[in-house]
Design a protein around this motif. Structure first.
Motif, mmCIF file in Angstrom:
data_model
loop_
_atom_site.group_PDB
_atom_site.id
_atom_site.type_symbol
_atom_site.label_atom_id
_atom_site.label_comp_id
_atom_site.label_asym_id
_atom_site.label_seq_id
_atom_site.Cartn_x
_atom_site.Cartn_y
_atom_site.Cartn_z
ATOM 1 N N ARG A 270 5.708 10.221 -12.033
ATOM 2 C CA ARG A 270 4.281 10.042 -10.967
ATOM 3 C C ARG A 270 4.436 9.414 -10.199
ATOM 4 O O ARG A 270 3.564 9.623 -9.071
ATOM 5 C CB ARG A 270 3.306 11.036 -12.336
ATOM 6 C CG ARG A 270 3.959 12.566 -12.720
ATOM 7 C CD ARG A 270 3.020 12.815 -13.484
ATOM 8 N NE ARG A 270 2.498 12.207 -14.664
ATOM 9 C CZ ARG A 270 3.751 12.496 -15.529
ATOM 10 N NH1 ARG A 270 4.668 13.370 -16.333
ATOM 11 N NH2 ARG A 270 3.036 12.196 -16.927
ATOM 12 N N ILE A 271 4.409 8.034 -11.503
ATOM 13 C CA ILE A 271 3.705 7.079 -10.556
ATOM 14 C C ILE A 271 4.666 6.719 -9.098
ATOM 15 O O ILE A 271 3.809 5.990 -7.852
ATOM 16 C CB ILE A 271 3.949 5.575 -11.320
ATOM 17 C CG1 ILE A 271 2.280 5.907 -12.885
ATOM 18 C CG2 ILE A 271 3.964 4.755 -10.914
ATOM 19 C CD1 ILE A 271 1.224 5.395 -12.333
ATOM 20 N N ALA A 272 5.586 6.475 -9.259
ATOM 21 C CA ALA A 272 7.162 6.294 -8.147
ATOM 22 C C ALA A 272 6.622 6.976 -6.462
ATOM 23 O O ALA A 272 6.875 6.369 -5.751
ATOM 24 C CB ALA A 272 7.950 6.039 -8.997
ATOM 25 N N ILE A 273 5.803 8.237 -6.828
ATOM 26 C CA ILE A 273 5.208 8.698 -6.068
ATOM 27 C C ILE A 273 4.535 7.648 -4.762
ATOM 28 O O ILE A 273 4.285 7.392 -3.299
ATOM 29 C CB ILE A 273 4.573 10.116 -6.142
ATOM 30 C CG1 ILE A 273 5.681 10.799 -6.555
ATOM 31 C CG2 ILE A 273 4.201 10.840 -4.361
ATOM 32 C CD1 ILE A 273 4.807 12.194 -7.564
ATOM 33 N N LEU A 274 3.489 6.748 -5.414
ATOM 34 C CA LEU A 274 2.848 6.140 -4.593
ATOM 35 C C LEU A 274 3.163 4.873 -4.601
ATOM 36 O O LEU A 274 3.337 4.010 -3.645
ATOM 37 C CB LEU A 274 1.801 6.001 -5.227
ATOM 38 C CG LEU A 274 0.789 7.203 -5.093
ATOM 39 C CD1 LEU A 274 -0.790 6.978 -5.180
ATOM 40 C CD2 LEU A 274 0.414 7.945 -2.813
ATOM 41 N N ALA A 275 5.009 4.401 -4.742
ATOM 42 C CA ALA A 275 5.655 3.047 -5.285
ATOM 43 C C ALA A 275 5.024 2.353 -3.310
ATOM 44 O O ALA A 275 5.908 3.493 -2.477
ATOM 45 C CB ALA A 275 6.394 2.829 -6.057
ATOM 46 N N ASN A 276 5.232 1.425 -2.608
ATOM 47 C CA ASN A 276 5.988 0.267 -1.502
ATOM 48 C C ASN A 276 7.351 0.690 -1.646
ATOM 49 O O ASN A 276 8.558 1.188 -2.567
ATOM 50 C CB ASN A 276 5.488 -0.242 -1.779
ATOM 51 C CG ASN A 276 3.633 -0.866 -1.187
ATOM 52 O OD1 ASN A 276 3.288 0.218 -0.716
ATOM 53 N ND2 ASN A 276 3.130 -1.727 -1.455
ATOM 54 N N GLY A 277 7.397 1.163 -0.276
ATOM 55 C CA GLY A 277 8.753 2.169 -0.121
ATOM 56 C C GLY A 277 10.191 0.114 -0.548
ATOM 57 O O GLY A 277 10.925 0.215 -1.319
ATOM 58 N N LYS A 278 9.223 -0.907 -0.341
ATOM 59 C CA LYS A 278 9.841 -2.300 -0.235
ATOM 60 C C LYS A 278 10.068 -3.026 -2.174
ATOM 61 O O LYS A 278 11.151 -3.701 -2.356
ATOM 62 C CB LYS A 278 9.422 -3.572 0.414
ATOM 63 C CG LYS A 278 10.490 -4.493 0.926
ATOM 64 C CD LYS A 278 10.678 -5.128 2.012
ATOM 65 C CE LYS A 278 11.576 -6.514 2.020
ATOM 66 N NZ LYS A 278 10.971 -7.375 3.019
ATOM 67 N N PHE A 279 8.464 -2.885 -1.933
ATOM 68 C CA PHE A 279 8.495 -3.703 -3.031
ATOM 69 C C PHE A 279 8.329 -3.336 -4.563
ATOM 70 O O PHE A 279 8.890 -3.356 -6.002
ATOM 71 C CB PHE A 279 7.120 -4.776 -3.506
ATOM 72 C CG PHE A 279 6.973 -5.559 -1.794
ATOM 73 C CD1 PHE A 279 7.901 -6.858 -2.178
ATOM 74 C CD2 PHE A 279 6.797 -5.178 -0.389
ATOM 75 C CE1 PHE A 279 7.994 -7.610 -0.978
ATOM 76 C CE2 PHE A 279 6.643 -6.177 0.491
ATOM 77 C CZ PHE A 279 7.435 -7.026 0.192
ATOM 78 N N ARG A 280 7.801 -2.054 -4.528
ATOM 79 C CA ARG A 280 7.892 -0.648 -5.803
ATOM 80 C C ARG A 280 7.164 -1.302 -6.708
ATOM 81 O O ARG A 280 7.709 -1.643 -7.928
ATOM 82 C CB ARG A 280 9.556 -0.577 -5.851
ATOM 83 C CG ARG A 280 9.902 -0.086 -4.588
ATOM 84 C CD ARG A 280 10.765 0.818 -5.195
ATOM 85 N NE ARG A 280 10.755 2.385 -5.923
ATOM 86 C CZ ARG A 280 10.426 3.338 -5.320
ATOM 87 N NH1 ARG A 280 9.997 3.838 -4.929
ATOM 88 N NH2 ARG A 280 10.511 4.194 -6.456
ATOM 89 N N GLY A 281 6.580 -2.111 -6.837
ATOM 90 C CA GLY A 281 5.459 -2.678 -8.081
ATOM 91 C C GLY A 281 4.722 -1.976 -8.962
ATOM 92 O O GLY A 281 4.218 -1.338 -8.107
ATOM 93 N N VAL A 282 5.023 -2.289 -10.035
ATOM 94 C CA VAL A 282 3.519 -1.476 -11.121
ATOM 95 C C VAL A 282 3.291 -2.101 -11.948
ATOM 96 O O VAL A 282 4.185 -3.071 -13.035
ATOM 97 C CB VAL A 282 4.764 0.056 -11.742
ATOM 98 C CG1 VAL A 282 5.960 -0.400 -12.596
ATOM 99 C CG2 VAL A 282 3.956 0.750 -12.104
ATOM 100 N N ARG A 283 1.937 -2.181 -12.062
ATOM 101 C CA ARG A 283 0.998 -2.741 -14.161
ATOM 102 C C ARG A 283 1.471 -2.521 -14.956
ATOM 103 O O ARG A 283 1.759 -1.175 -15.282
ATOM 104 C CB ARG A 283 0.088 -3.235 -13.773
ATOM 105 C CG ARG A 283 0.039 -4.975 -12.116
ATOM 106 C CD ARG A 283 -1.387 -4.347 -11.730
ATOM 107 N NE ARG A 283 -1.859 -4.978 -12.762
ATOM 108 C CZ ARG A 283 -3.301 -4.910 -13.093
ATOM 109 N NH1 ARG A 283 -4.201 -4.168 -11.907
ATOM 110 N NH2 ARG A 283 -3.952 -5.373 -13.852
#
Length: 367
Positions: A270-283
């Motif tokens: 679910r979180i990945a829906i808003l992740a940036n295409g290139k960096f895909r960072g998550v805290r």
């Protein structure tokens, strides 16, 4: 001259098995072809890209002498796929053409001489090993996603296969994460290790069945041969020094959380829906009995998920590439995973509770 006479499905399966390595564009036109070789009632199908060679066999019902020819693997495969399932197919060799006949369908394909086809032969075998198809497929699935794709460090664009004592180990890394899996064997063997190229690993994984039937592995100075289910795959090995994986896997982390794999995977999806295409960072923000997962993107949008965890240590705020987390959680089948941490600048270790045969190390990411 009739080369092959068989049911459509009897030809389609072996052709699909060997065609996976065939490149559409090649400097050598014959590498786009499949070698069809008839000996008695057996027809062998062989494809190669000079690094990997796959061969398999099928039965032919027709009568005819020994013969061999090469023709476009892709075109023949697409013709067979397009024919009705119950079709009876005849492949006839006529001068520099191959005629494909099925009912009222007729196709004429170009050929190249079989003598020009570059076949690989196995050099002196240094080591021989057997393992069930199911177990080898499981091992490859556990780590192959961690292989590099086009790294200048060419030895990372593959998978390290290690035979050590009574264990077979597979290790893959792209420099940002590392996957390790092992399995025990009945007999102890001398230490042997080779780096299998990425393409060969993917092909072997694709061709293996989920059965207890055995795979025979034969290792030479610069090749590995996999023999199983009527398939013979020979691959060159990558010549290089694989990183010392034992130094990468942490062993003394004190911060641990035990969490449902499925719940964590679904939260990250679910979180990945808003992740940036290139960096895909998550805290990941760990506090008392709580894991908060936060993701923001370039449009200042934010996604947040909270999961209850049994954690009582110091608070921790650490960043990861979400794709690396999704890869490992998607390829495991355990109910729970154990996530262990050092500090915000140290790698994290993901394992399966009560199982020392799988380890996944992921480097932190500055966010």
């Amino acid at each position: 001259m009739i080369l092959i006479e068989a049911d459509r499905n009897a030809l389609l399966k072996p052709l699909q098995a060997v065609s996976g390595i065939v490149e559409r564009r090649h400097t050598l036109p014959i590498l786009s072809n499949v070698l069809l070789e008839r000996k008695g009632e057996k027809i062998s199908f062989v494809a190669t890209d000079l690094e990997i060679q796959i061969a398999t066999e099928a039965e032919s019902k027709g009568k005819g002498g020994d013969a061999a020819v090469t023709t476009s693997a892709r075109k023949l495969l697409e013709i067979l796929r397009a024919l009705p399932e119950e079709s009876k197919v005849v492949l006839e060799q006529k001068e520099n053409r191959i005629l494909v006949k099925a009912g009222k369908s007729h196709f004429s394909l170009q050929t190249l001489p079989a003598v020009d086809f570059p076949r690989q032969t196995l050099s002196t075998v240094l080591h021989k090993e057997t393992i069930s198809q199911k177990e080898l497929k499981r091992l490859l699935c556990l780590v192959q996603y961690a292989m590099a794709q086009q790294d200048v460090r060419y030895y990372l664009n593959g998978l390290l296969l290690v035979v050590e004592g009574d264990q077979i180990k597979v290790i893959a890394t792209d420099g940002h994460r590392l996957g390790y899996a092992s399995t025990k064997q009945k007999q102890k063997k001398e230490h042997q290790e080779v780096i299998l190229p990425r393409k060969a690993v993917i092909e072997v994984g694709r061709l293996l069945d989920d059965t207890e039937e055995e795979v025979t592995l034969e290792v030479t100075q610069n090749q590995v041969r996999f023999s199983f289910s009527n398939i013979d795959l020979i691959t060159k090995v990558v010549d290089g020094k694989f990183p010392d994986y034992t130094r990468v896997i942490p062993s003394n982390y004190q911060k641990h959380i035990l969490i449902s794999r499925q719940a964590l995977l679904q939260a990250l999806q679910r979180i990945a829906i808003l992740a940036n295409g290139k960096f895909r960072g998550v805290r990941w923000i760990l506090t008392d009995k709580n894991l908060r997962i936060v993701c923001t993107n370039n449009e200042q949008e934010e996604a947040q998920e909270e999961l209850e965890v049994d954690y009582k240590g110091e608070p921790l705020d650490i960043g990861f590439n979400i794709s690396y987390l999704l890869d490992v959680l998607s390829n495991l089948d355990s109910e729970q995973v154990d996530c262990a941490f050092g500090d915000a600048n140290s790698s994290a270790l993901i394992t399966i509770p009560g199982n020392n045969e799988f380890k996944y190390v992921i480097m932190p990411m500055r966010i």
